[in-house]
Scaffold this active site. Structure first.
Site, PDB file in Angstrom:
ATOM      1  N   ALA A  98       0.825  -1.211   0.000  1.00  0.00           N
ATOM      2  CA  ALA A  98       0.000   0.000   0.000  1.00  0.00           C
ATOM      3  C   ALA A  98       0.857   1.259   0.000  1.00  0.00           C
ATOM      4  O   ALA A  98       0.539   2.242  -0.693  1.00  0.00           O
ATOM      5  CB  ALA A  98      -0.945   0.000   1.193  1.00  0.00           C
ATOM      6  N   ASP A 176      -7.313  -1.159   6.452  1.00  0.00           N
ATOM      7  CA  ASP A 176      -6.994  -1.519   7.824  1.00  0.00           C
ATOM      8  C   ASP A 176      -5.619  -2.161   7.900  1.00  0.00           C
ATOM      9  O   ASP A 176      -5.114  -2.711   6.916  1.00  0.00           O
ATOM     10  CB  ASP A 176      -8.039  -2.492   8.388  1.00  0.00           C
ATOM     11  CG  ASP A 176      -7.950  -3.865   7.728  1.00  0.00           C
ATOM     12  OD1 ASP A 176      -7.435  -4.810   8.362  1.00  0.00           O
ATOM     13  OD2 ASP A 176      -8.390  -3.984   6.566  1.00  0.00           O
ATOM     14  N   GLY A 319      -4.611  -6.835   1.140  1.00  0.00           N
ATOM     15  CA  GLY A 319      -5.310  -5.914   2.030  1.00  0.00           C
ATOM     16  C   GLY A 319      -4.524  -4.641   2.272  1.00  0.00           C
ATOM     17  O   GLY A 319      -3.764  -4.177   1.414  1.00  0.00           O
ATOM     18  N   GLU A 320      -4.708  -4.046   3.459  1.00  0.00           N
ATOM     19  CA  GLU A 320      -3.983  -2.854   3.884  1.00  0.00           C
ATOM     20  C   GLU A 320      -4.261  -1.647   2.983  1.00  0.00           C
ATOM     21  O   GLU A 320      -3.466  -0.722   2.906  1.00  0.00           O
ATOM     22  CB  GLU A 320      -2.477  -3.125   3.949  1.00  0.00           C
ATOM     23  CG  GLU A 320      -2.119  -4.301   4.838  1.00  0.00           C
ATOM     24  CD  GLU A 320      -0.646  -4.697   4.701  1.00  0.00           C
ATOM     25  OE1 GLU A 320       0.185  -3.805   4.392  1.00  0.00           O
ATOM     26  OE2 GLU A 320      -0.328  -5.873   4.896  1.00  0.00           O
ATOM     27  N   GLY A 321      -5.368  -1.679   2.255  1.00  0.00           N
ATOM     28  CA  GLY A 321      -5.719  -0.577   1.369  1.00  0.00           C
ATOM     29  C   GLY A 321      -5.195  -0.714  -0.043  1.00  0.00           C
ATOM     30  O   GLY A 321      -5.475   0.138  -0.899  1.00  0.00           O
TER      31      GLY A 321
END
Length: 366
Positions: A98, A176, A319-321
């Site tokens: 990210a 998140d 994930g993680e944006g």
């Protein structure tokens, strides 16, 4: 706190402006429909901004809420329990997917520690100063937090949304940084959609083997037993089976909708928080976009319930944006096309030939 109060505060994007944007699109040189979903995105942005033509997305922001979940102690995650601070450190150091994408797209990043299970000294004060509690409880056997902490976390998310809106942020990419967060998210989705644990249990961003998947499924099943009796109260639901970081994201999503600030959702955690927010304010999802398909069944379930169709499906599970960031250039492209494509020249009316004078007409007949 009663989240149902948001139902009266949140209005849908301006329908009249959207119709004006659609009419303008029909006048442009490229035929309507030739740009596929980009047409829809441009019109949605126009309605959200109350502007025709649509304004460029010039001040996006990546906002990441961070927290640890006690349920990770059961071995339901591909990462060790209490290690979410390592994800935060990687993001701060520019070493996470990210952070690489945010740097490439020139998107500033804000990380909010809501419930990391680490000493505050390990991270910058700007990250840890909002912490509500250290870690969230093991939701299969205990509440994630108290009702007071849940309310504090929700208000924190609301305050972050206000800060972003006041600073001129015109679109948020929401993600998140959590360990065990997908287990809590799947529990919330299963409770709100009335499904069994096995239907929503995925393998998380880090990936888990079959044994860990079975442990995760059992943890969600046990957490569901505790969550179902409190479905009537969103704050109590988050306190029982969510987590402080999830509560903060829920408050952020609701207040963003109040402030008319569009949000791109990332994976299952943001989708679960959005589903809780929708339960409180049914118009709120009109302010959100689903960035990408994460592969988590709970995300698919939540997005279906909210009628949100993901923009991308590239198999990105980290994930993680990251997935939502990948969708950002698509949204920016839609805004540019809607604003900058020229309109067709209006067609000139065909003038009727002048009728002959009566005397001339009479002579013609001689």
């Amino acid at each position: 706190m009663n989240l149902d109060d948001f139902s009266d505060l949140i209005q849908r994007p301006d329908g009249g402006v959207r119709r004006d944007a659609e009419e303008r699109r029909e006048r442009q040189t490229v035929p309507p429909g030739a740009l596929g979903r980009l047409d829809e995105l441009g019109e949605w942005l126009s309605a959200a901004q109350q502007s025709v033509p649509v304004r460029a997305v010039e001040q996006p922001r990546l906002v990441l809420f961070a927290g640890d979940h006690g349920v990770a102690e059961l071995g339901v995650s591909g990462r060790p329990a209490g290690s979410a601070h390592e994800l935060v450190r990687a993001a701060l150091d520019g070493a996470s997917p990210a952070s690489v994408l945010a740097r490439r797209f020139s998107v500033p990043t804000r990380i909010v520690d809501v419930s990391l299970d680490c000493d505050p000294e390990l991270l910058p004060e700007s990250v840890v100063r909002h912490r509500v509690r250290r870690g969230s409880g093991r939701i299969d056997v205990e509440d994630a937090m108290s009702a007071q902490e849940a309310e504090q976390a929700i208000r924190l998310g609301m305050a972050i949304a206000d800060e972003e809106a006041d600073s001129g942020t015109d679109l948020v990419v929401l993600g998140d940084l959590s360990v065990g967060g997908t287990t809590a998210a799947a529990t919330l989705v299963a409770a709100l959609c009335g499904t069994d644990a096995s239907v929503v249990t995925g393998r998380g961003g880090a990936g888990i083997d079959d044994l860990a998947w079975m442990r995760k499924c059992a943890a969600i099943r046990d957490a569901l037993r505790r969550a179902r009796p409190v479905l009537g109260d969103q704050v109590e639901l988050l306190a029982t089976a969510g987590g402080a970081d999830l509560a903060a994201m829920t408050g952020f999503l609701l207040q963003s909708a109040v402030r008319r600030m569009p949000v791109i959702l990332d994976g299952v955690v943001s989708a679960a928080c959005a589903l809780v927010a929708q339960r409180a304010a049914f118009r709120a999802p009109d302010w959100w976009l689903a960035g990408q398909v994460s592969g988590e069944p709970a995300q698919t379930k939540a997005l279906d319930r909210m009628a949100l169709t993901p923009l991308l499906d590239h198999g990105v599970t980290v994930g993680e944006g990251s997935g939502a960031l990948l969708a950002l250039p698509l949204v920016q492209a839609a805004a540019a096309l809607a604003a900058e494509l020229p309109e067709r020249e209006p067609e000139k009316p065909v003038e009727d030939e002048e009728a002959p004078e009566p005397e001339a007409a009479a002579l013609d007949g001689v």
